[in-house]
Design a protein around this motif. Structure first.
Motif, short mmCIF file in Angstrom:
data_model
loop_
_atom_site.label_atom_id
_atom_site.label_comp_id
_atom_site.label_asym_id
_atom_site.label_seq_id
_atom_site.Cartn_x
_atom_site.Cartn_y
_atom_site.Cartn_z
N ALA A 112 0.68 59.02 4.95
CA ALA A 112 2.01 58.52 5.34
C ALA A 112 2.34 58.81 6.80
CB ALA A 112 3.07 59.14 4.44
N CYS A 113 1.69 59.83 7.39
CA CYS A 113 1.98 60.21 8.78
C CYS A 113 0.85 59.81 9.72
CB CYS A 113 2.23 61.71 8.87
SG CYS A 113 3.62 62.29 7.86
N LEU A 114 0.10 58.79 9.37
CA LEU A 114 -1.09 58.41 10.12
C LEU A 114 -0.74 57.99 11.54
CD1 LEU A 114 -4.16 58.05 9.74
CD2 LEU A 114 -3.72 55.65 9.21
N GLU A 115 -1.40 58.63 12.52
CA GLU A 115 -1.18 58.32 13.93
C GLU A 115 -2.40 57.67 14.58
OE1 GLU A 115 0.03 61.79 16.00
OE2 GLU A 115 1.87 62.06 14.85
N GLU A 116 -3.59 57.98 14.09
CA GLU A 116 -4.82 57.46 14.69
C GLU A 116 -5.69 56.82 13.62
OE1 GLU A 116 -6.79 60.57 16.80
OE2 GLU A 116 -5.08 61.00 18.12
N LEU A 117 -6.07 55.58 13.84
CA LEU A 117 -6.90 54.84 12.88
C LEU A 117 -8.09 54.24 13.62
CD1 LEU A 117 -7.43 53.68 10.06
CD2 LEU A 117 -5.94 51.76 10.67
N VAL A 118 -9.30 54.62 13.21
CA VAL A 118 -10.54 54.12 13.81
C VAL A 118 -11.40 53.54 12.70
CG1 VAL A 118 -12.59 54.69 15.15
CG2 VAL A 118 -10.43 55.88 15.62
N ILE A 119 -11.72 52.25 12.79
CA ILE A 119 -12.52 51.58 11.75
C ILE A 119 -13.69 50.88 12.42
CG2 ILE A 119 -12.51 49.97 9.83
CD1 ILE A 119 -9.51 50.22 9.65
N TYR A 120 -14.90 51.36 12.13
CA TYR A 120 -16.12 50.73 12.62
C TYR A 120 -16.84 49.94 11.53
CZ TYR A 120 -15.95 53.40 17.01
OH TYR A 120 -15.60 53.91 18.23
N CYS A 121 -16.51 50.20 10.28
CA CYS A 121 -17.20 49.51 9.18
C CYS A 121 -16.58 48.13 8.99
CB CYS A 121 -17.08 50.33 7.90
SG CYS A 121 -15.38 50.59 7.36
N PRO A 122 -17.31 47.20 8.32
CA PRO A 122 -16.79 45.84 8.11
C PRO A 122 -15.51 45.83 7.27
CG PRO A 122 -19.17 45.91 7.75
CD PRO A 122 -18.72 47.33 7.87
N PHE A 123 -14.61 44.92 7.61
CA PHE A 123 -13.37 44.74 6.85
C PHE A 123 -12.90 43.31 7.05
CE2 PHE A 123 -12.34 46.28 11.07
CZ PHE A 123 -11.36 45.39 11.49
N SER A 124 -11.90 42.92 6.30
CA SER A 124 -11.37 41.56 6.40
C SER A 124 -10.08 41.55 7.21
CB SER A 124 -11.11 40.98 5.01
OG SER A 124 -10.04 41.67 4.38
N SER A 125 -9.80 40.42 7.86
CA SER A 125 -8.60 40.32 8.68
C SER A 125 -7.33 40.38 7.82
CB SER A 125 -8.63 39.02 9.50
OG SER A 125 -8.77 37.90 8.64
N ALA A 126 -7.38 39.84 6.62
CA ALA A 126 -6.21 39.90 5.73
C ALA A 126 -5.88 41.33 5.36
CB ALA A 126 -6.47 39.06 4.48
N ALA A 127 -6.92 42.13 5.07
CA ALA A 127 -6.69 43.53 4.72
C ALA A 127 -6.14 44.29 5.92
CB ALA A 127 -7.98 44.17 4.23
N LEU A 128 -6.68 44.01 7.11
CA LEU A 128 -6.19 44.68 8.31
C LEU A 128 -4.70 44.45 8.50
CD1 LEU A 128 -6.71 46.25 10.95
CD2 LEU A 128 -7.22 44.04 12.04
N ALA A 129 -4.26 43.22 8.31
CA ALA A 129 -2.84 42.90 8.48
C ALA A 129 -1.98 43.73 7.55
CB ALA A 129 -2.62 41.41 8.24
N SER A 130 -2.41 43.91 6.31
CA SER A 130 -1.61 44.69 5.36
C SER A 130 -1.60 46.17 5.74
CB SER A 130 -2.14 44.50 3.94
OG SER A 130 -3.46 45.02 3.82
#
Length: 466
Positions: A112-130
């Motif tokens: 809930a207090c997330l300040e830093e998000l780093v994603i190098y693995c594959p993901f979908s654009s729809a999931a990213l938006a959510s």
């Protein structure tokens, strides 16, 4: 009353060795003096503040997921995790991307207090938006490797579908301070309003278009650090950022692209791939690197570089007007690196004109370290390059010089130039002579190398042969 060291109970069997060490160190440092009835500590007895501190030192998603299995109190501390990092191989072996998206989504929802998000693995654009919509208020740093998303978008476009720009969803995170994007496609401007708090923007390995890049930079008016690395597809780049201090631009290909900059606080400028360069005179550049690995540099307008400490000029072919112009502007430089192979404004590669050694060092009196490549060194070794030498001449600040010699031609003049540098540099501590790609079959090569060795022997405390 003793530090807790017995950590090999069933609660820690599944943790990685590095994670065990981290937890052990924090226990010994933070809860020294606590006593437990059970010699094997019960993890639910650890104060929440300490659990939260330990978890705040973690970012790798796998380590955090493992910690949630330690005890109920550790799982309940997950909302206070400030950063999440998903490496490239986070979901190797997972057959469906939807499963990976769901796992990432659950962890982001829990933090809930997330300040830093780093994603190098594959993901979908729809999931990213959510995900971004869920944590748009707390996120301060976002780093995404989007080459997989870009590939899907390109495939959809080839089928006649034109989905929304996959970067549009980033616009909801108004509080971002750092944004790093890998492998994106910026052929259309993203639908961003303004990132007023964004200070660092890095885009790496991107396909760009002029208008899209212009609108992207315009949406980040308060940047202090800008990096566009390994990018292609632009013809003209214009950057006007009032707070920009450090800028790195690396564009691929032999194209004749242009750069125009106006940033009054600019201190570091490192650029590669531009043929026409203009930086307005209101700047504070201390470090300047210009390179062109393919194609030619035709023109460089920098005005007076009054604060310059380091300058590097590299490339296959530069117009002599560009070289002489930038050298004239850089009279205050202290460390100069020049590795340009040829001159000429057209396809024909030409040698450099003669450079007067006395005039060169008189125009750069603060030069302390000088690295010079074969072609430009040869220009300092022409017949008339030493004609103005006299007893009053002095190179006042030069302490180190690195010279790359690639040809034995004009050997006598080259030796005279080396001797002059040694004689007139009153503070010289080191002269490194690099013999590079010299053809040994040339009759003059052996004789020239013998003379260099004699020169080194007579001045062994200063001269090195590499």
């Amino acid at each position: 009353m003793r530090p807790i060291t017995n950590m090999h109970n069933h609660q820690f069997a599944f943790l990685s060795p590095s994670l065990k060490i981290l937890i052990l160190r924090n226990f010994n440092g933070l809860i020294f003096g606590l006593s437990f009835a059970d010699p094997s500590p019960r993890m639910n007895s650890v104060p929440d503040e300490i659990v939260e501190h330990i978890l705040s030192l973690l970012s790798n998603a796998r380590d955090i997921a493992a910690c949630t299995c330690v005890s109920k109190s550790w799982k309940e501390a997950v909302p206070y995790i400030p950063s999440l990092y998903f490496p490239r191989n986070s979901f190797d072996g997972v057959l469906r991307h939807a499963d990976a998206d769901a796992t990432i989504g659950r962890m982001i929802a829990a933090a809930a207090c997330l300040e830093e998000l780093v994603i190098y693995c594959p993901f979908s654009s729809a999931a990213l938006a959510s995900w971004l919509a869920l944590r748009c208020r707390s996120l301060r740093l976002l780093e995404l490797r989007m080459d997989g998303v870009a590939d899907k978008a390109a495939a959809a476009a080839s089928d006649g579908e034109y989905p929304a720009n996959e970067l549009d969803c980033i616009g909801v995170v108004r509080g971002l301070e750092t944004l790093k994007l890998w492998g994106v496609s910026l052929t259309r401007p993203p639908n961003w309003s303004s990132f007023a708090r964004l200070r660092t923007l890095e885009i790496i390995g991107a396909t760009l278009r002029d208008a899209a890049l212009r609108d992207t930079v315009h949406a980040c008016p308060n940047l202090t650090d800008l990096a566009l690395l390994g990018c292609d597809g632009v013809g003209a780049v214009s950057i006007e950022l009032q707070r920009l201090e450090r800028c790195r631009l690396d564009f691929l290909g032999p194209g004749n692209s242009s750069l125009h900059m106006s940033s009054p606080r600019l201190e570091v400028l490192e650029i590669q791939g531009f043929s026409w360069i203009r930086v307005e005179q209101n700047h504070r550049i201390r470090r300047l690197c210009i390179a062109k690995n393919a194609g030619r540099v035709y023109k460089v307008d920098m005005w007076k570089l009054a604060d310059l400490e380091f300058m590097s000029l590299r490339g296959v072919q530069w117009s002599w007007n560009a070289v002489s112009s930038i050298l004239q502007c850089a009279s205050e430089v202290q460390h100069l690196v020049m590795k340009i192979e040829f001159c000429g404004d057209f396809d024909t590669l030409q040698p450099f004109p003669e450079i007067d050694l006395v005039e060169f060092f008189n125009n750069h009196p603060k030069l302390r370290k000088f690295e010079i490549h074969g072609a430009l060194f040869a220009a300092l070794c022409q017949k008339n390059s030493l004609k103005n030498l006299d007893s009053r001449f002095m190179i006042p600040c030069l302490e180190e010089v690195v010279i790359t010699v690639r040809s034995p031609l004009n050997a006598e003049q080259k030796l005279n130039t080396l001797e002059s540098l040694l004689r007139y540099s009153v503070k010289l501590r080191r002269m490194a002579i690099r013999i590079s790609q010299m053809k040994n079959c040339h009759e003059a090569a052996d004789d020239f190398f013998k003379e260099i060795c004699k020169f080194k022997y007579m001045n062994s405390k200063i001269i090195q042969i590499e």
